[in-house]
Structure formats: C-alpha cells, structure tokens
Design an enzyme around this catalytic site. Structure first.
Site, PDB file in Angstrom:
ATOM      1  N   SER A 101       0.857  -1.179   0.000  1.00  0.00           N
ATOM      2  CA  SER A 101       0.000   0.000   0.000  1.00  0.00           C
ATOM      3  C   SER A 101       0.900   1.238   0.000  1.00  0.00           C
ATOM      4  CB  SER A 101      -0.902   0.010   1.236  1.00  0.00           C
ATOM      5  OG  SER A 101      -0.118   0.327   2.357  1.00  0.00           O
ATOM      6  N   LYS A 102       0.243   2.374   0.009  1.00  0.00           N
ATOM      7  CA  LYS A 102       0.948   3.654  -0.029  1.00  0.00           C
ATOM      8  C   LYS A 102       1.977   3.779   1.108  1.00  0.00           C
ATOM      9  CE  LYS A 102      -0.268   8.202  -1.305  1.00  0.00           C
ATOM     10  NZ  LYS A 102      -0.459   8.416  -2.678  1.00  0.00           N
ATOM     11  N   ARG A 103       1.630   3.182   2.200  1.00  0.00           N
ATOM     12  CA  ARG A 103       2.484   3.170   3.376  1.00  0.00           C
ATOM     13  C   ARG A 103       3.911   2.698   3.069  1.00  0.00           C
ATOM     14  NH1 ARG A 103       2.014  -0.705   7.179  1.00  0.00           N
ATOM     15  NH2 ARG A 103       0.532  -1.921   5.961  1.00  0.00           N
TER      16      ARG A 103
END
Ligand code: GLU
Length: 484
Positions: A250-252
């Site tokens: 994910s963006k994380r």
C-alpha cells in the site's frame, strides 16, 4: 485463440499491485499471440467512478499496454462496462430461476447479520444456511404479497470442485462448506461472482489470470461456468505483492499509483520492467529487460507461488538505468515541463536554449531515478548558490582559501572554460597548492554549487561558463574574508 482479460473495478487509482495483473495478462496474450481484453467491473455503483476508469485507461496506455477489445476500442463481445450489461445478467438469472438452479431469498440484511453473529459465537462457519432454498409455496406467496425485497441465490451443490491452477497446481474445494451465494442483489445488480462468470463465458475467455486473493472465489465461478454450460477457463492465480513488512502493498510502503509514478517522472519502460520482476525472473537473473527480450520464453507456470516484495530502491535503480540510456532528445522533451514548473526555463518553448538544456540534462541524468528529481539537480545552473554556514566555515580554512584564490587567479587568465581547459586549470592549482584529490576539488565544488555532490566538476564549469564561475568564486572569497 487464447483470450485473457484484465477486469479492474474503477473504485480508485490504478495501483502498482493491480497494474501488475494487467501486465502479466498482456504479456501472456502477447506470448501466445492471443487477445487481451479490458473489462470494467463497475457494478458497485456507490464506489465506481468514471474518472477512475478514464484514468486507468490512460495509465495503462502510458505503460505501453494495448488491448484488442475494451470500452474505449469496442469489440465483438461488448459492451465492456458491466454497468451496461445489466440486461444480460438479468436474462441469465431468469433462466437460472426457471431451471431451478437459483432461487429467491427473502432474508433481510439484518437477519443475515444476526445469524452470522450467532454462528461466530457458537464457533460455526458464518455461511448462509440455505433456508430460503426450501420455502414452501405458501411461505413464498406470503413473502411476495408482503412486498419484501429479495436477492437471488445460486444453489451450491454438495460436491468437491477441483481445478489445475497453472501456477499453484491442483486446488480442491469442498462445496458442502459453502452456503448458497447471491448472484443478483436486491437492487437488480449482479454479484461479483455472477458478473465475472457470465462475462468470462460470453467473452470466450480462455485463461483467467488474476491475484491470489481471488483463489477462494474460483470454485464459485467454476460452478457458475457449469451452470452456464461452459467449459471453465484455465486459471492462474498470481501471488500478491507485499511491502517489506510482509503486509499487502500500500501507499504506506512508498508505493504509488501508476498516475503518481507518472507525475513523478518515472519512465514507463522502467516501471513496466520493474513490474515484470515482481513474481517472475529470467533464468540468468538479469533484471533489466524489455518485453521483446522475454516474449518468446515467458511461461506463466514459472511464476513464483510466494509473495513478491516491493522494493522502491530497486525500482529507482532500474528507472535510473532507463533514464541514463534514453535518447537525449526524448529526455529533453520530457524534462521541459518539470523545469518550466520550477520556473527555471521559459514557458515559451521558442525561448528555450535546447542545446544548453541538453548538455545540462546529460550532465545530471546519472544522478536521478525520475524526472521530477531533475529540479533538485539542475538548480545550481539556474539559481544563485545558497551557501550554508558550515560550508562558509569549511571554505574559510587556509587550505581552502589558497585553493580558491589560486583557482580564481588562473580563471582570470582565461576567456573560456571548456572541460579540457578546466582540467588543465585544476592541474595547475594542484601543482601550486600541493593539494590533490578531494581536498582540492571539494572547495571548488562547494564554491561553484553550494553542494558536496553533483555532476562532474568540469561539466559544471563548462555549463556555468567562465563568467558565472568567476562570480561565484569571488562571492565566496569575500564571504569567507568577512567570516574571518
Ligand atoms: N474486479 C476484480 C478485481 O478488481 C477482478 C476479478 C477478476 O479478475 O476475476 O479484483
């Protein structure tokens, strides 16, 4: 003929994990000279948005993917938007009802939820208990006259469903553990399972290549293919991509959507190459390749069964390789908007000194992995140098001062500063000051650029030109004098 499809739901920006599914479908189609189809799964009206569809089509094209059938190009098996196929699902659903392989279910969402909670508390699987399958005519009539809304459920037979996944081998599911599932929601839209099986049937899909997260959906789809009297396609469930902490990407994890990578100025060929490395590798482990290099040898069965790990550093390295190799004319064209936005060059293209720009870009291209990084690399050529206090202190030392003044005296004797002349000057300064290596060029580098790293000094001097070089050294000498 082999026919594969990429079937995204337009509920957000196309992410690297999902785009990777498109890439492997496209690659597989190319490998087998088959057709690649784009189908948009937009029956979730609340979450689907047209702008996401437009964006994902643009992003896939930017990556260099093309398809033979899809919402933008049409085709014989359209429409390719599920929201435009509702009548098709409805007709087939009616047929299923008539054949007695589906039935109306009047259980309300609240009742279903309550039963799920009870099942959970008593340690039972939270599946539908099939109670509306056996309603008597009297019960059915009562529900009908009360005007209760209903869903339509498919009767799941008590059997084992077995299939050979091209990546995972034999997979088996015991359907006696599955409740009858919904094929048509109460609002008349098809469920995901139903729409997929109907479309894959009518679009003559021969191979379904998708993420491992869909593996448990496959037995439902196989049962529906049987009900549709269609031989199920072959399946290949690709392992998913994780972040370094082994949770779903994910963006994380620093991974962006394709459109964000595009805005940052990654080259599409670099991103495409990187995505092909996620879950697949060449026998010789070579990491830099284009589709043309692997098209004759790619085998989907050689894809990894275990999750791939997203590695931003590797992507940056690979992307940097492509930037280094790309045609300078193309690099210049692609860089111009970034430099215009930064205010470094004119927005009027006719006023841009392209040949100078090319020299600058060629000097810095080995220091970047995406085009937006150009701005931080080239500002030394377009802006006054900002000098930090610690650099002033460093350059005020006796050695630095003697290097800078000797360098300056030698510059005064010149009219121009080509790379070769610069190298000569440096040799002279070295002889006169008896300093060499880093000790020699660091004061000059900092005085000219305000930085400790950057392109080769001779190309910096060449680009800045003798007058700017003189001015920057002069400024430095006087600053350091004041510092003392
Ligand atoms: N719409 C599904 C998804 O985005 C694709 C399902 C499939 O490929 O069968 O995950």
């Amino acid at each position: 003929m082999i026919r594969v499809r990429f079937a995204p739901s337009p509920t957000g920006l196309l992410h690297i994990g999902n785009a990777r599914m498109a890439v492997f479908n496209w690659l597989f189609a190319k490998r087998h000279k088959g057709a690649f189809i784009l189908r948009i799964e937009d029956t979730d009206v609340a979450r689907s948005e047209k702008r996401f569809m437009t964006q994902l089509i643009e992003d896939l094209h930017w990556l260099g993917l093309t398809w033979q059938e899809g919402p933008d190009v049409g085709g014989q098996h359209g429409p390719y938007l599920q929201s435009e196929r509702l009548h098709i699902y409805n007709d087939i659903c009616q047929k299923f009802l008539k054949e007695g392989i589906a039935y109306r279910c009047y259980c309300t969402p609240e009742e279903l939820e309550e039963r799920r909670q009870i099942a959970k508390l008593t340690g039972k699987p939270p599946r539908y208990d099939n109670r509306c399958r056996t309603l008597t005519d009297t019960q059915k009539n009562a529900f009908e006259t009360s005007g209760l809304s209903f869903t339509i459920r498919f009767k799941v037979p008590d059997e084992l469903v077995t299939f050979d996944d091209l990546i995972r081998g034999t997979c088996q599911f015991d359907m006696s553990l599955t409740g009858d599932f919904v094929i048509m929601r109460s609002d008349g839209t098809p469920s995901f399972h139903f729409a997929v099986a109907v479309d894959d049937t009518l679009m003559n899909i021969t191979h379904v290549i998708r993420g491992e997260d869909h593996l448990s959906n496959t037995p439902n789809h196989i049962l529906l293919f049987h009900a549709l009297k269609q031989k199920p396609p072959q399946f290949a469930h690709l392992s998913l991509t994780m972040g370094a902490d082994r949770t779903l990407l994910s963006k994380r994890h620093g991974a962006f959507s394709i459109s964000e990578y595009r805005k940052l100025g990654y080259l599409p060929e670099g991103l495409l190459n990187y995505m092909m490395l996620l879950g697949w590798s060449l026998k010789d482990k070579k990491e830099k390749f284009m589709i043309g290099d692997i098209i004759d040898t790619f085998e989907i069965s050689s894809m990894s069964k275990s999750a791939s790990v997203f590695d931003q550093q590797k992507l940056d390295w690979l992307s940097g390789q492509y930037i280094r190799e790309t045609d300078l004319e193309r690099l210049t064209n692609l860089s111009i908007p970034y430099l215009q936005t930064a205010g470094f060059i004119s927005t009027d293209e006719t006023k841009i000194d392209r040949s100078k720009l090319k020299i600058i870009l060629d000097a810095i291209r080995s220091n970047i992995s995406c085009l937006s990084q150009i701005v931080r690399e080239v500002d030394i050529f377009f802006k006054d140098v900002v000098i930090s206090d610690s650099h002033v202190e460093f350059l005020s030392s006796e050695t630095s001062q003697s290097i800078l003044s000797t360098f300056y005296i030698n510059l005064q004797k010149l009219n121009t500063l080509s790379p070769d002349i610069f190298k000569e000057v440096l040799k002279t300064v070295q002889k006169e000051t008896k300093v060499n290596g880093k000790g020699l060029y660091m004061p000059i580098r900092i005085a000219l650029t305000g930085r400790e790293h950057g392109p080769e000094l001779y190309s910096i001097a060449n680009i800045l030109g003798i007058n700017t070089c003189r001015k920057r050294i002069e400024r430095f000498l006087s600053m350091c004098r004041n510092f003392k």
